[in-house]
Design a protein around this motif. Structure first.
Motif, short mmCIF file in Angstrom:
data_model
loop_
_atom_site.label_atom_id
_atom_site.label_comp_id
_atom_site.label_asym_id
_atom_site.label_seq_id
_atom_site.Cartn_x
_atom_site.Cartn_y
_atom_site.Cartn_z
N VAL A 102 0.85 -1.19 0.00
CA VAL A 102 0.00 0.00 0.00
C VAL A 102 0.89 1.24 0.00
N SER A 103 0.36 2.34 -0.50
CA SER A 103 1.11 3.60 -0.50
C SER A 103 1.36 4.07 0.92
N ALA A 104 2.48 4.76 1.12
CA ALA A 104 2.82 5.29 2.44
C ALA A 104 2.45 6.76 2.54
N ALA A 105 1.42 7.19 1.81
CA ALA A 105 1.04 8.59 1.80
C ALA A 105 0.63 9.08 3.19
N ASN A 106 0.14 8.19 4.03
CA ASN A 106 -0.18 8.56 5.40
C ASN A 106 0.01 7.36 6.32
N MET A 107 -0.32 7.53 7.59
CA MET A 107 -0.09 6.47 8.57
C MET A 107 -1.27 5.51 8.69
N ASP A 108 -2.31 5.73 7.91
CA ASP A 108 -3.51 4.93 8.02
C ASP A 108 -3.39 3.62 7.24
N ARG A 109 -2.39 2.81 7.62
CA ARG A 109 -2.17 1.52 6.98
C ARG A 109 -2.51 0.42 7.98
N LEU A 110 -3.33 -0.52 7.56
CA LEU A 110 -3.87 -1.49 8.51
C LEU A 110 -2.81 -2.33 9.20
N GLU A 111 -1.83 -2.85 8.44
CA GLU A 111 -0.79 -3.69 9.05
C GLU A 111 0.11 -2.87 9.97
N LEU A 112 0.39 -1.62 9.58
CA LEU A 112 1.19 -0.74 10.44
C LEU A 112 0.46 -0.49 11.75
N GLN A 113 -0.82 -0.16 11.67
CA GLN A 113 -1.59 0.11 12.89
C GLN A 113 -1.72 -1.16 13.74
N LYS A 114 -1.86 -2.30 13.09
CA LYS A 114 -1.93 -3.57 13.81
C LYS A 114 -0.62 -3.82 14.56
N MET A 115 0.51 -3.56 13.90
CA MET A 115 1.81 -3.74 14.52
C MET A 115 1.96 -2.82 15.73
N LEU A 116 1.59 -1.55 15.57
CA LEU A 116 1.71 -0.59 16.67
C LEU A 116 0.84 -0.98 17.85
N ASN A 117 -0.26 -1.65 17.57
CA ASN A 117 -1.15 -2.09 18.63
C ASN A 117 -0.61 -3.32 19.36
N GLU A 118 0.18 -4.14 18.65
CA GLU A 118 0.62 -5.42 19.21
C GLU A 118 2.01 -5.41 19.82
N VAL A 119 2.87 -4.45 19.44
CA VAL A 119 4.24 -4.45 19.99
C VAL A 119 4.21 -4.20 21.49
N LYS A 120 5.19 -4.77 22.17
CA LYS A 120 5.28 -4.66 23.63
C LYS A 120 6.54 -3.90 24.04
N GLU A 121 6.56 -3.47 25.27
CA GLU A 121 7.71 -2.76 25.83
C GLU A 121 8.99 -3.57 25.65
N GLY A 122 10.04 -2.92 25.14
CA GLY A 122 11.32 -3.58 24.93
C GLY A 122 11.50 -4.14 23.53
N ASP A 123 10.42 -4.24 22.76
CA ASP A 123 10.52 -4.74 21.38
C ASP A 123 11.29 -3.75 20.50
N ILE A 124 11.85 -4.26 19.42
CA ILE A 124 12.55 -3.40 18.44
C ILE A 124 11.90 -3.62 17.07
N ILE A 125 11.47 -2.52 16.45
CA ILE A 125 10.90 -2.59 15.11
C ILE A 125 12.02 -2.31 14.11
N TYR A 126 12.15 -3.19 13.13
CA TYR A 126 13.19 -3.05 12.10
C TYR A 126 12.54 -2.78 10.74
N VAL A 127 13.14 -1.85 10.00
CA VAL A 127 12.77 -1.61 8.60
C VAL A 127 14.05 -1.56 7.79
N THR A 128 13.95 -1.81 6.49
CA THR A 128 15.15 -1.73 5.65
C THR A 128 15.59 -0.27 5.49
#
Length: 202
Positions: A36-62
């Motif tokens: 999906v385009s990254a034109a804004n933050m309203d991306r379902l998988e991104l929001q799902k990830m932000l909802n599920e990550v826990k304290e101490g986790d590290i998010i990696y992107v290329t």
């Protein structure tokens, strides 16, 4: 602590494999994939990830363009992750580190925030000037409705609200939707439901 990957391409025709391979070399516990385009933050998988990550986790992107396309969205994301005590690392943008162990990264983020604020101020100034010109020429039609019926972020906010598992503040933080906008949408849905119910009873 978990290593969480986020990979994204702009269209369904593009391939996620290269990003996935790069992150798997680091060793991921879970990877969220999005086409999906990254034109804004309203991306379902991104929001799902932000909802599920826990304290101490590290998010990696290329690289940061996979998760955000503007400094405004980057700082909004950083604020959310800092509150959750979650780190963000980019294989390409190695300077970025949200932990307190990297003062150089914090310095760069502060400088970027200042530049971003200046950019927003200039945009607002140009918008005001444009509106004044349009009004004088009789072409100003007012504000365009921002949250249409298919707006992914708003729909996700309503879904989270209906589940009743988190506060409105948390929902707004995750979806990047304001409280006022969410309440307006909920009111619209409530009114529509009452009208539909009344119509069906006649």
């Amino acid at each position: 602590m978990k290593k969480i990957g986020y990979i994204r391409v702009s269209t369904a025709e593009q391939n996620l494999e290269r990003q996935k391979q790069q992150l798997e070399k680091v060793g991921m516990d879970k990877i969220y994939e999005e086409k999906v385009s990254a034109a804004n933050m309203d991306r379902l998988e991104l929001q799902k990830m932000l909802n599920e990550v826990k304290e101490g986790d590290i998010i990696y992107v290329t690289d940061l363009t996979r998760i955000t396309r503007s400094t405004k969205d980057l700082f909004a994301l950083i604020d959310i992750l800092k509150e959750k005590n979650v780190n963000l690392k980019s294989l390409k943008d190695t300077w970025l580190d949200l932990s307190t162990d990297n003062p150089y990264s914090q310095f760069l983020i502060t400088i970027m925030a200042g530049v971003n604020q200046l950019e927003r101020d200039l945009i607002r100034m140009r918008q005001r000037e444009g509106i004044e010109i349009a009004k004088r020429e009789g072409k100003y039609k007012g504000r365009v409705k921002k949250y249409h019926n298919n707006h992914a972020g708003m729909n996700y906010a309503v879904e989270l609200y209906n589940k009743g598992e988190m506060t409105v503040n948390r929902i707004c933080e995750i979806t990047n939707i304001s409280r006022a906008s969410l309440y307006r949408k909920l009111k619209e849905i409530s009114i529509k439901f009452k009208i539909d119910k009344t119509s069906n009873n006649h």
